[in-house]
Design a protein around this motif. Structure first.
Motif, PDB file in Angstrom:
ATOM      1  N   UNK A 123     -51.113  38.503  13.989  1.00  0.00           N
ATOM      2  CA  UNK A 123     -51.588  39.346  13.107  1.00  0.00           C
ATOM      3  C   UNK A 123     -51.818  40.638  13.618  1.00  0.00           C
ATOM      4  N   UNK A 124     -52.491  40.532  14.900  1.00  0.00           N
ATOM      5  CA  UNK A 124     -52.624  42.031  15.424  1.00  0.00           C
ATOM      6  C   UNK A 124     -51.570  42.882  15.672  1.00  0.00           C
ATOM      7  N   UNK A 125     -50.394  42.121  16.051  1.00  0.00           N
ATOM      8  CA  UNK A 125     -49.132  42.965  16.320  1.00  0.00           C
ATOM      9  C   UNK A 125     -48.724  43.344  15.201  1.00  0.00           C
ATOM     10  N   UNK A 126     -48.601  42.581  13.906  1.00  0.00           N
ATOM     11  CA  UNK A 126     -48.061  43.046  12.644  1.00  0.00           C
ATOM     12  C   UNK A 126     -48.861  44.172  11.942  1.00  0.00           C
ATOM     13  N   UNK A 127     -50.405  44.326  12.183  1.00  0.00           N
ATOM     14  CA  UNK A 127     -51.057  45.319  11.890  1.00  0.00           C
ATOM     15  C   UNK A 127     -50.709  46.550  12.656  1.00  0.00           C
ATOM     16  N   UNK A 128     -50.410  46.551  13.896  1.00  0.00           N
ATOM     17  CA  UNK A 128     -50.192  47.705  14.555  1.00  0.00           C
ATOM     18  C   UNK A 128     -48.583  48.249  14.339  1.00  0.00           C
ATOM     19  N   UNK A 149     -49.724  65.966   6.634  1.00  0.00           N
ATOM     20  CA  UNK A 149     -49.106  65.109   7.396  1.00  0.00           C
ATOM     21  C   UNK A 149     -49.647  64.721   8.522  1.00  0.00           C
ATOM     22  N   UNK A 150     -50.257  65.338   9.581  1.00  0.00           N
ATOM     23  CA  UNK A 150     -51.014  65.070  10.729  1.00  0.00           C
ATOM     24  C   UNK A 150     -52.296  64.353  10.279  1.00  0.00           C
ATOM     25  N   UNK A 151     -52.984  64.968   9.186  1.00  0.00           N
ATOM     26  CA  UNK A 151     -54.309  64.141   8.865  1.00  0.00           C
ATOM     27  C   UNK A 151     -53.876  62.750   8.187  1.00  0.00           C
ATOM     28  N   UNK A 152     -52.948  62.674   7.555  1.00  0.00           N
ATOM     29  CA  UNK A 152     -52.639  61.292   7.158  1.00  0.00           C
ATOM     30  C   UNK A 152     -52.152  60.262   8.066  1.00  0.00           C
ATOM     31  N   UNK A 153     -51.442  60.751   9.197  1.00  0.00           N
ATOM     32  CA  UNK A 153     -50.941  59.911  10.199  1.00  0.00           C
ATOM     33  C   UNK A 153     -51.948  59.332  10.944  1.00  0.00           C
ATOM     34  N   UNK A 154     -53.094  60.317  11.290  1.00  0.00           N
ATOM     35  CA  UNK A 154     -54.219  59.938  12.202  1.00  0.00           C
ATOM     36  C   UNK A 154     -55.021  58.881  11.400  1.00  0.00           C
ATOM     37  N   UNK A 195     -53.994  56.886   9.094  1.00  0.00           N
ATOM     38  CA  UNK A 195     -53.452  55.328   9.054  1.00  0.00           C
ATOM     39  C   UNK A 195     -53.254  54.805  10.386  1.00  0.00           C
ATOM     40  N   UNK A 196     -53.282  55.518  11.345  1.00  0.00           N
ATOM     41  CA  UNK A 196     -53.388  54.721  12.886  1.00  0.00           C
ATOM     42  C   UNK A 196     -54.609  54.194  12.997  1.00  0.00           C
ATOM     43  N   UNK A 197     -55.704  55.000  12.482  1.00  0.00           N
ATOM     44  CA  UNK A 197     -57.253  54.583  13.068  1.00  0.00           C
ATOM     45  C   UNK A 197     -57.694  53.431  12.042  1.00  0.00           C
ATOM     46  N   UNK A 198     -57.139  53.493  10.778  1.00  0.00           N
ATOM     47  CA  UNK A 198     -57.678  52.463   9.679  1.00  0.00           C
ATOM     48  C   UNK A 198     -57.102  51.149   9.950  1.00  0.00           C
ATOM     49  N   UNK A 199     -55.738  51.365  10.332  1.00  0.00           N
ATOM     50  CA  UNK A 199     -54.880  49.964  10.856  1.00  0.00           C
ATOM     51  C   UNK A 199     -55.466  49.307  11.886  1.00  0.00           C
ATOM     52  N   UNK A 200     -55.869  50.146  13.127  1.00  0.00           N
ATOM     53  CA  UNK A 200     -56.659  49.585  14.107  1.00  0.00           C
ATOM     54  C   UNK A 200     -57.934  48.821  13.866  1.00  0.00           C
ATOM     55  N   UNK A 201     -58.767  49.498  12.819  1.00  0.00           N
ATOM     56  CA  UNK A 201     -60.030  48.869  12.510  1.00  0.00           C
ATOM     57  C   UNK A 201     -59.780  47.527  11.760  1.00  0.00           C
ATOM     58  N   UNK A 202     -58.672  47.600  10.883  1.00  0.00           N
ATOM     59  CA  UNK A 202     -58.304  46.491   9.858  1.00  0.00           C
ATOM     60  C   UNK A 202     -58.127  45.205  10.860  1.00  0.00           C
ATOM     61  N   UNK A 203     -57.321  45.701  11.984  1.00  0.00           N
ATOM     62  CA  UNK A 203     -56.730  44.702  13.112  1.00  0.00           C
ATOM     63  C   UNK A 203     -58.039  44.100  13.871  1.00  0.00           C
ATOM     64  N   UNK A 204     -58.852  45.047  13.994  1.00  0.00           N
ATOM     65  CA  UNK A 204     -60.124  44.433  14.994  1.00  0.00           C
ATOM     66  C   UNK A 204     -60.736  43.468  14.067  1.00  0.00           C
ATOM     67  N   UNK A 205     -61.036  44.231  12.884  1.00  0.00           N
ATOM     68  CA  UNK A 205     -62.038  43.164  12.110  1.00  0.00           C
ATOM     69  C   UNK A 205     -61.388  41.833  11.712  1.00  0.00           C
TER      70      UNK A 205
END
Length: 344
Positions: A270-275, A315-320, A322-332
């Motif tokens: 699950x963590x790998x898929x989110x990342x 584009x850079x704002x969106x990329x950052x 998405x990376x941060x929000x997927x890491x949060x969802x992965x941890x939760x």
């Protein structure tokens, strides 16, 4: 859990602020501004005329003032029309204010695209929607296949099935997108003629003919990685004491796998898929350019190639984000799936 999420959101906001400041600095370096001025005027424009263009369009203001205006914490200032001496819009093709106005990212204004002659939002968000559709189909193909391969290989560690699937997974992971994309195009588009080698028409309507190659190219690479992680997790679970106990009680092998092993084996994948979401953002840059699919990656390359400052920042704002929000969802999600994890 609530306090953990709030702390993570605060950290995310600070991280985004720091990273956007760095990106803003790098994009607005002198050579980049000069390239922008040349692209917006003429190749043989004199240095003084280029400097006048930069000054007239506000690119020579104080760095932190410009960053504050882009964020929306400082009011944007209109430029002065050299012909009339009156306040004027910074770019005629955008809705820039003609009076000092708070209009930045915090207000939903991402600036003007000098390449596409429109607002950043009107170009960026449709491109994100197109890439989101591509990512959805990639995940719909990649996740079930990779989990099935990993579970089948992990159930029978050391068997011929395990060795065959493991070799296939390693081969797919070791093949980058630009290689598999070329191979698939040659085989399925050039030789067999089954599929279209360009996905440019997919923005008007998705079909199996024009959308399969980019989905295959992205999915093949991710399948191997997720399958190997699932296999490793499945092998570890199958050696646990409670699995042996279940077998000794007379439960069938299939029942043990489905009722006892499978749920615990899927926690790590699950963590790998989110990342995979951050990876997909980088992967689509190559694939979208290769197949001319006009999504986020294609837009990013066009913005970088033409030094479209505001679009690059968007584009850079969106990329950052998405990376941060997927890491949060992965941890939760990991904390909910694994009862042994306790959020401190």
């Amino acid at each position: 859990m609530l306090s953990f999420i709030l702390r993570r959101l605060g950290t995310m906001a600070l991280t985004m602020l720091c990273l956007t400041l760095i990106v803003f600095f790098l994009i607005n370096l002198g050579p980049n501004l000069k390239k922008l001025a040349i692209s917006q005027t003429e190749m043989h424009t004199s240095a003084d005329q280029l400097e006048n263009w930069l000054v007239g369009h506000g690119y020579r203001q104080n760095f932190f003032v410009r960053y504050g205006q882009w964020l929306g914490v400082l009011p944007k200032q209109p430029i002065t029309d050299p012909a009339t001496g009156k306040p004027a819009q910074r770019f005629s093709f955008c809705n820039d204010p003609v009076v000092p106005t708070f209009s930045g990212v915090l207000q939903g204004d991402f600036g003007c695209s000098t390449k596409f002659k429109t607002t950043v939002g009107s170009k960026l968000f449709p491109a994100l929607g197109a890439t989101g559709l591509l990512m959805f189909w990639v995940l719909a193909v990649m996740v079930p296949i990779s989990l099935l391969i990993g579970i089948l290989a992990g159930m029978r560690e050391g068997s011929r099935t395990d060795r065959t699937l493991s070799v296939a997974s390693i081969a797919s992971t070791a093949t980058p997108e630009y290689v598999s994309g070329v191979i698939f195009t040659v085989i399925f588009a050039s030789w067999l003629g089954w599929l279209n080698g360009s996905a440019a028409s997919a923005s008007q309507g998705l079909t199996f003919y024009n959308f399969t190659l980019p989905v295959m190219t992205l999915a093949i690479y991710g399948i191997g990685y997720i399958a190997r992680m699932t296999r490793a997790s499945m092998v570890e679970v199958m050696t646990q004491q409670y699995i042996r106990t279940a077998r000794l009680k007379g439960l069938s092998f299939g029942s043990v796998v489905v009722k006892h092993a499978l749920r615990n084996a899927l926690i790590a994948p699950f963590t790998v898929i989110m990342l995979q979401f951050p990876w997909l953002l980088t992967g689509v840059v190559i694939v979208e350019v290769m197949f001319r699919y006009q999504g986020f990656g294609y837009t990013l390359v066009e913005a970088a190639g033409n030094n479209d400052i505001d679009l690059l920042l968007g584009c850079s704002l969106v990329s950052v984000f998405i990376v941060l929000i997927t890491q949060l969802i992965s941890d939760v999600g990991y904390a909910f799936l694994n009862p042994r994890i306790r959020v401190q």
